[in-house]
Write a protein that holds these residues in place. Structure first.
Motif, mmCIF file in Angstrom:
data_model
loop_
_atom_site.group_PDB
_atom_site.id
_atom_site.type_symbol
_atom_site.label_atom_id
_atom_site.label_comp_id
_atom_site.label_asym_id
_atom_site.label_seq_id
_atom_site.Cartn_x
_atom_site.Cartn_y
_atom_site.Cartn_z
ATOM 1 N N HIS A 107 0.457 63.163 72.307
ATOM 2 C CA HIS A 107 1.693 62.704 72.952
ATOM 3 C C HIS A 107 1.452 61.695 74.073
ATOM 4 C CE1 HIS A 107 3.823 65.536 70.523
ATOM 5 N NE2 HIS A 107 3.434 66.605 71.186
ATOM 6 N N THR A 108 0.252 61.706 74.658
ATOM 7 C CA THR A 108 -0.086 60.716 75.687
ATOM 8 C C THR A 108 -1.430 60.096 75.309
ATOM 9 O OG1 THR A 108 -1.057 62.477 77.026
ATOM 10 C CG2 THR A 108 1.152 61.775 77.622
ATOM 11 N N LEU A 109 -1.410 58.814 74.997
ATOM 12 C CA LEU A 109 -2.634 58.098 74.636
ATOM 13 C C LEU A 109 -2.833 56.914 75.580
ATOM 14 C CD1 LEU A 109 -2.429 57.987 70.730
ATOM 15 C CD2 LEU A 109 -4.290 59.015 72.045
ATOM 16 N N THR B 134 11.366 58.723 54.922
ATOM 17 C CA THR B 134 12.007 59.305 56.108
ATOM 18 C C THR B 134 10.929 59.871 57.028
ATOM 19 O OG1 THR B 134 13.718 60.864 56.823
ATOM 20 C CG2 THR B 134 12.340 61.582 55.039
ATOM 21 N N LEU B 135 11.192 59.886 58.329
ATOM 22 C CA LEU B 135 10.254 60.444 59.303
ATOM 23 C C LEU B 135 10.888 61.640 59.992
ATOM 24 C CD1 LEU B 135 9.210 57.342 59.048
ATOM 25 C CD2 LEU B 135 7.926 57.943 61.096
ATOM 26 N N VAL B 136 10.072 62.651 60.237
ATOM 27 C CA VAL B 136 10.559 63.871 60.886
ATOM 28 C C VAL B 136 9.690 64.121 62.116
ATOM 29 C CG1 VAL B 136 10.969 66.347 60.612
ATOM 30 C CG2 VAL B 136 11.327 64.798 58.662
ATOM 31 N N PHE B 137 10.343 64.215 63.275
ATOM 32 C CA PHE B 137 9.645 64.449 64.540
ATOM 33 C C PHE B 137 9.893 65.885 65.005
ATOM 34 C CE2 PHE B 137 10.433 59.914 64.232
ATOM 35 C CZ PHE B 137 9.199 59.369 64.584
ATOM 36 N N ALA C 145 15.868 60.429 70.239
ATOM 37 C CA ALA C 145 16.907 59.644 70.930
ATOM 38 C C ALA C 145 17.631 60.512 71.945
ATOM 39 C CB ALA C 145 17.888 59.069 69.915
ATOM 40 N N GLN C 146 17.997 61.732 71.529
ATOM 41 C CA GLN C 146 18.721 62.621 72.443
ATOM 42 C C GLN C 146 17.818 63.091 73.583
ATOM 43 O OE1 GLN C 146 20.581 66.054 70.600
ATOM 44 N NE2 GLN C 146 21.333 66.792 72.567
ATOM 45 N N GLY D 138 2.025 57.302 73.207
ATOM 46 C CA GLY D 138 1.874 58.453 72.315
ATOM 47 C C GLY D 138 2.175 58.062 70.873
ATOM 48 N N LEU D 139 1.519 58.731 69.937
ATOM 49 C CA LEU D 139 1.674 58.384 68.524
ATOM 50 C C LEU D 139 3.106 58.584 68.045
ATOM 51 C CD1 LEU D 139 -0.506 57.524 66.364
ATOM 52 C CD2 LEU D 139 -0.203 59.805 65.429
ATOM 53 N N ASP D 140 3.740 59.669 68.501
ATOM 54 C CA ASP D 140 5.126 59.927 68.085
ATOM 55 C C ASP D 140 6.056 58.831 68.608
ATOM 56 O OD1 ASP D 140 4.507 60.853 70.623
ATOM 57 O OD2 ASP D 140 5.495 62.796 70.390
ATOM 58 N N MET D 141 5.873 58.428 69.867
ATOM 59 C CA MET D 141 6.721 57.364 70.430
ATOM 60 C C MET D 141 6.483 56.033 69.707
ATOM 61 S SD MET D 141 9.100 56.507 72.423
ATOM 62 C CE MET D 141 9.316 57.857 73.594
ATOM 63 N N HIS D 142 5.220 55.758 69.385
ATOM 64 C CA HIS D 142 4.865 54.524 68.670
ATOM 65 C C HIS D 142 5.633 54.427 67.350
ATOM 66 C CE1 HIS D 142 2.396 51.348 66.865
ATOM 67 N NE2 HIS D 142 2.234 52.133 65.811
#
Length: 274
Positions: free
Chosen positions: A29-31, A51-54, A59-60, A135-139
């Motif tokens: 989550h932090t890179l 589709t991507l699932v986080f 957004a919320q 972070g990879l998820d944010m990217h």
């Protein structure tokens, strides 16, 4: 059999083929910025996905209203302070950590232990050059916005908020003590964790995470294991579905016998580490 530490393996596993193919990707989550560009396998997994699932609704979670609500839940009522709610041990450990980081205790005096714990770890990581923005998820979340790919999530934002805000007083103190323990070795731990992630060494990553939570089994259960069990049916639904889905979760959720990969294998699925 390719050894886990082989350079051509990553914390990316695929299950199923054709429609219903699901790829699980372990995120840090932090890179640091130097983690980019990513190895090709990450881009390939993204390109293949319909589709991507986080973990949650990104957004919320990042919306100003959600952040304001979290801040409200993190504050003690007027007249109460963090230090008056802590045991002598926790108070001493916290004051020592704040002093070591050059932070005046007054800066955190109104905040509850869980908020203090999260922010101290984040501040130290940022000081070391790590950022949630890398972070990879944010990217990949930002990529979905640009590319118009649909996104889903494994748990609602409210679940993540309550995970933190509904902690009992003693549990909050355990969470703070665990985070303060983590601070002492954070530089080495973040470096080793990033290296295990970069080389696809699931066994090493599992060992680092278990050491991080040593002495705090209830924190480990609440933040990792229970959520893994809650997410498993949703991931099985994706596997049974007709879409090519990419599921991006914290890498710690994928590794170890009680991680998502291990649990899926236990249920008879064959996963290929990429």
């Amino acid at each position: 059999c390719v050894p886990a530490h082989a350079r051509d393996r990553h914390l990316v596993w695929s299950v199923g083929s054709g429609p219903g193919r699901v790829t699980l990707m372990g995120s840090i989550h932090t890179l640091r910025q130097d983690a980019y560009p990513l190895p090709e396998v990450y881009q390939e997994a993204y390109d293949e996905a319909e589709t991507l699932v986080f973990e949650t609704d990104m957004a919320q979670m990042n919306a100003p209203g959600t952040q304001a609500r979290l801040l409200g839940l993190a504050l003690y009522p007027e007249g109460e302070t963090l230090f008056s709610h802590l045991s002598t041990e926790a108070r001493g450990n916290l004051k020592g950590a704040l002093q070591g980081m050059g932070i005046p205790p007054a800066r955190f005096s109104r905040f509850k232990p869980w908020f203090c714990a999260l922010n101290l770890v984040l501040l130290k990581l940022q000081h070391l050059g790590y950022s949630p923005m890398h972070g990879l998820d944010m990217h990949f979340y930002q990529r979905t916005s640009e590319d118009g790919k649909p996104v889903g999530h494994l748990e609602p934002v409210e679940t993540q908020i309550q995970l933190l805000a509904s902690m009992e007083k003693d549990f909050q103190e355990d969470f703070l003590l665990q985070s303060l323990q983590e601070l002492e070795v954070l530089e080495s731990m973040a470096s080793r964790m990033t290296e295990a992630w970069r080389t696809g060494n699931a066994e090493a990553l599992d060992g680092i995470i278990r050491a991080e939570f040593k002495g705090f089994p209830e924190v480990f259960e609440r933040f990792l294991l229970r959520r893994n069990r809650d997410w498993l049916p949703r991931i099985e639904d994706l596997i049974q579905g007709h879409e090519n889905a990419l599921v991006i979760v914290g890498a710690g959720h994928l590794v170890g016998p009680e991680g998502l990969v291990g649990m899926l294998e236990e249920r008879g699925y064959t996963l290929e580490q990429r």
